[in-house]
Motif scaffolding. Structure first.
Motif, mmCIF file in Angstrom:
data_model
loop_
_atom_site.group_PDB
_atom_site.id
_atom_site.type_symbol
_atom_site.label_atom_id
_atom_site.label_comp_id
_atom_site.label_asym_id
_atom_site.label_seq_id
_atom_site.Cartn_x
_atom_site.Cartn_y
_atom_site.Cartn_z
ATOM 1 N N VAL A 64 0.839 -1.204 0.000
ATOM 2 C CA VAL A 64 0.000 0.000 0.000
ATOM 3 C C VAL A 64 0.870 1.248 0.000
ATOM 4 C CG1 VAL A 64 -1.678 1.351 1.318
ATOM 5 C CG2 VAL A 64 -1.947 -1.134 1.136
ATOM 6 N N TYR A 65 1.870 1.296 0.882
ATOM 7 C CA TYR A 65 2.755 2.460 0.965
ATOM 8 C C TYR A 65 3.516 2.671 -0.343
ATOM 9 C CZ TYR A 65 1.912 2.127 6.002
ATOM 10 O OH TYR A 65 1.319 2.070 7.241
ATOM 11 N N LYS A 66 4.032 1.580 -0.890
ATOM 12 C CA LYS A 66 4.796 1.684 -2.131
ATOM 13 C C LYS A 66 3.907 2.122 -3.296
ATOM 14 C CE LYS A 66 8.559 -1.560 -1.155
ATOM 15 N NZ LYS A 66 9.194 -2.859 -1.516
ATOM 16 N N THR A 67 2.682 1.623 -3.330
ATOM 17 C CA THR A 67 1.756 1.999 -4.403
ATOM 18 C C THR A 67 1.421 3.487 -4.340
ATOM 19 O OG1 THR A 67 0.790 -0.218 -4.467
ATOM 20 C CG2 THR A 67 -0.524 1.576 -5.403
ATOM 21 N N LEU A 125 -5.041 -8.112 -9.817
ATOM 22 C CA LEU A 125 -6.169 -7.227 -9.517
ATOM 23 C C LEU A 125 -6.081 -6.707 -8.085
ATOM 24 C CD1 LEU A 125 -8.797 -6.059 -10.721
ATOM 25 C CD2 LEU A 125 -9.999 -8.009 -9.738
ATOM 26 N N ASP A 126 -5.672 -7.575 -7.167
ATOM 27 C CA ASP A 126 -5.477 -7.155 -5.777
ATOM 28 C C ASP A 126 -4.467 -6.019 -5.696
ATOM 29 O OD1 ASP A 126 -7.188 -9.193 -5.108
ATOM 30 O OD2 ASP A 126 -5.661 -10.519 -4.272
ATOM 31 N N LYS A 127 -3.344 -6.190 -6.366
ATOM 32 C CA LYS A 127 -2.283 -5.177 -6.340
ATOM 33 C C LYS A 127 -2.751 -3.875 -6.989
ATOM 34 C CE LYS A 127 0.859 -8.214 -4.881
ATOM 35 N NZ LYS A 127 1.465 -8.163 -3.519
ATOM 36 N N ALA A 128 -3.616 -3.986 -8.000
ATOM 37 C CA ALA A 128 -4.060 -2.801 -8.749
ATOM 38 C C ALA A 128 -5.078 -1.969 -7.983
ATOM 39 C CB ALA A 128 -4.661 -3.236 -10.092
ATOM 40 N N SER A 129 -5.785 -2.574 -7.050
ATOM 41 C CA SER A 129 -6.920 -1.914 -6.400
ATOM 42 C C SER A 129 -6.526 -0.630 -5.674
ATOM 43 C CB SER A 129 -7.611 -2.885 -5.432
ATOM 44 O OG SER A 129 -6.691 -3.379 -4.472
ATOM 45 N N LEU A 245 9.710 3.130 -10.394
ATOM 46 C CA LEU A 245 9.662 1.790 -9.796
ATOM 47 C C LEU A 245 11.040 1.351 -9.308
ATOM 48 C CD1 LEU A 245 7.285 0.087 -12.383
ATOM 49 C CD2 LEU A 245 6.776 0.427 -9.962
ATOM 50 N N LEU A 246 12.074 1.652 -10.081
ATOM 51 C CA LEU A 246 13.443 1.299 -9.675
ATOM 52 C C LEU A 246 13.883 2.149 -8.482
ATOM 53 C CD1 LEU A 246 15.131 0.915 -13.186
ATOM 54 C CD2 LEU A 246 14.394 -0.904 -11.622
ATOM 55 N N THR A 253 5.148 -8.912 -8.711
ATOM 56 C CA THR A 253 3.872 -8.644 -9.380
ATOM 57 C C THR A 253 3.476 -7.184 -9.271
ATOM 58 O OG1 THR A 253 3.118 -10.896 -8.873
ATOM 59 C CG2 THR A 253 1.436 -9.308 -9.503
ATOM 60 N N LEU A 254 3.771 -6.556 -8.134
ATOM 61 C CA LEU A 254 3.436 -5.136 -7.964
ATOM 62 C C LEU A 254 4.170 -4.288 -9.001
ATOM 63 C CD1 LEU A 254 1.875 -3.073 -6.272
ATOM 64 C CD2 LEU A 254 3.887 -2.870 -4.786
ATOM 65 N N PHE A 255 5.417 -4.612 -9.268
ATOM 66 C CA PHE A 255 6.199 -3.914 -10.295
ATOM 67 C C PHE A 255 5.495 -4.009 -11.654
ATOM 68 C CE2 PHE A 255 9.110 -4.180 -13.854
ATOM 69 C CZ PHE A 255 9.981 -3.115 -13.670
ATOM 70 N N SER A 256 5.118 -5.216 -12.038
ATOM 71 C CA SER A 256 4.485 -5.447 -13.341
ATOM 72 C C SER A 256 3.162 -4.705 -13.456
ATOM 73 C CB SER A 256 4.262 -6.947 -13.557
ATOM 74 O OG SER A 256 5.478 -7.661 -13.496
ATOM 75 N N VAL A 257 2.335 -4.806 -12.408
ATOM 76 C CA VAL A 257 1.004 -4.194 -12.426
ATOM 77 C C VAL A 257 1.094 -2.674 -12.505
ATOM 78 C CG1 VAL A 257 -1.064 -3.779 -11.021
ATOM 79 C CG2 VAL A 257 -0.167 -6.103 -11.277
ATOM 80 N N LEU A 258 1.958 -2.078 -11.686
ATOM 81 C CA LEU A 258 2.069 -0.614 -11.678
ATOM 82 C C LEU A 258 2.648 -0.088 -12.985
ATOM 83 C CD1 LEU A 258 3.258 0.110 -8.019
ATOM 84 C CD2 LEU A 258 0.959 0.322 -8.986
ATOM 85 N N LEU A 259 3.600 -0.810 -13.573
ATOM 86 C CA LEU A 259 4.163 -0.378 -14.847
ATOM 87 C C LEU A 259 3.094 -0.388 -15.937
ATOM 88 C CD1 LEU A 259 6.580 0.447 -16.567
ATOM 89 C CD2 LEU A 259 7.083 -1.987 -16.917
ATOM 90 N N ILE A 260 2.280 -1.435 -15.970
ATOM 91 C CA ILE A 260 1.219 -1.523 -16.982
ATOM 92 C C ILE A 260 0.169 -0.442 -16.761
ATOM 93 C CG2 ILE A 260 -0.637 -2.960 -17.901
ATOM 94 C CD1 ILE A 260 2.230 -3.792 -18.700
#
Length: 309
Positions: A64-67, A125-129, A245-246, A253-260
């Motif tokens: 959550v914090y990173k997102t 989807l969880d990570k994207a929410s 992200l870097l 998975t969080l990396f992939s989802v946020l990049l997309i």
């Protein structure tokens, strides 16, 4: 690599294109009125999928914090790029504001969520929410400021955020998680059923909206801003997202989802802000159409790339 891209195109983009195409055809030949569907999406489907996803999401406080950090830092970098390009190109204030909207806000809700679900499954989807909730708040506060700095009103912007049912759904979900509670089985089943209707309905709305914005008149004096916006959204935005992200050391998975999600086409509601505050809506609407069409080729490459990392 080519085989992976083609596989992603077939497995992810083709299923998404079916409701988008259906919505476009209905909008073109049956004059589909999207206003009732937008009300359904905003006040029924969106809160349902947010509540259903957040209540069950396998996501840590660290995620959550990173997102949230990513959402804000990525927005800051994109805003700086848009402002600098606007000054270098000496764009008029309406085109400069339109370029800012194009650069900073993506279609992460009604295109991003279905895409992430198909590409990365329930975990994605969880990570994207959390990112989607953050975007809803940002668009209705900072987005209003970007579109109309001279008319910006903090009280009205905050009020518009709390007029969104999805915000209350998110609050309820976080309260349930904090208290270790769950919705009664019957209610949870009903919410999940409604959430299941989210993807096809919102993608059909997207298709119908694309047909409408495509007809928008674009004057010659916005051509430079158009190509600049296209370049930022399709090329620079993924690179900036990767840099952020870097910097934040986000992986998995969080990396992939946020990049997309950060590389999605221009947000459809950007043209609503542009029309309301005179931020070159013809520029914004044209970029919405072309970035969405281009995304059917760009996103499979990105998904294949993050899948191989």
């Amino acid at each position: 690599m080519i085989q992976t891209v083609l596989s992603t195109l077939v497995e992810v983009i083709v299923p998404l294109s079916i409701p988008v195409t259906a919505g476009a055809l209905l909008g073109r030949y049956k004059n589909l009125d999207t206003k009732p569907l937008l009300t359904l999406y905003l006040y029924f489907l969106s809160p349902a999928i947010i509540l259903d996803t957040l209540a069950k999401a396998e996501i840590s406080l660290d995620d959550v914090y990173k997102t949230l950090a990513f959402a804000l830092l990525n927005l800051l970098f994109l805003w700086i790029v848009a402002v600098l390009l606007g000054r270098i190109l000496r764009l008029a204030p309406p085109e400069a504001a339109g370029l800012t909207l194009i650069s900073t806000f993506t279609n992460s809700v009604n295109y991003g969520l279905p895409l992430v679900l198909l590409a990365f499954g329930q975990l994605g989807l969880d990570k994207a929410s959390v990112y989607v909730i953050a975007q809803m708040v940002i668009v209705n506060t900072i987005g209003v400021y970007f579109a109309a700095r001279s008319q910006f009103n903090v009280r009205s912007a905050v009020k518009s955020v709390f007029a969104l049912p999805a915000i209350y759904a998110a609050i309820l979900a976080f309260l349930l998680r904090a208290l270790g509670l769950q919705l009664p089985h019957e209610l949870a089943t009903g919410v999940s059923m409604v959430a299941g209707a989210y993807s096809p309905v919102v993608l059909a709305i997207l298709g119908a909206q694309m047909v409408k914005v495509k007809a928008a008149h674009t004057e010659r004096n916005v051509q430079l801003a158009f190509w600049t916006g296209l370049t930022v959204r399709l090329l620079l935005a993924p690179l900036i997202a990767l840099l952020v992200l870097l910097l934040l050391n986000i992986t998995g998975t969080l990396f992939s989802v946020l990049l997309i999600l950060a590389s999605m086409p221009v947000a459809v509601n950007s043209v609503v802000l542009a029309e309301r505050f005179g931020s070159s809506p013809s520029l914004v609407s044209r970029c919405i159409v072309w970035t969405t069409l281009a995304s059917f080729l760009v996103l499979p490459v990105l998904i294949a790339a993050v899948g191989s990392v």
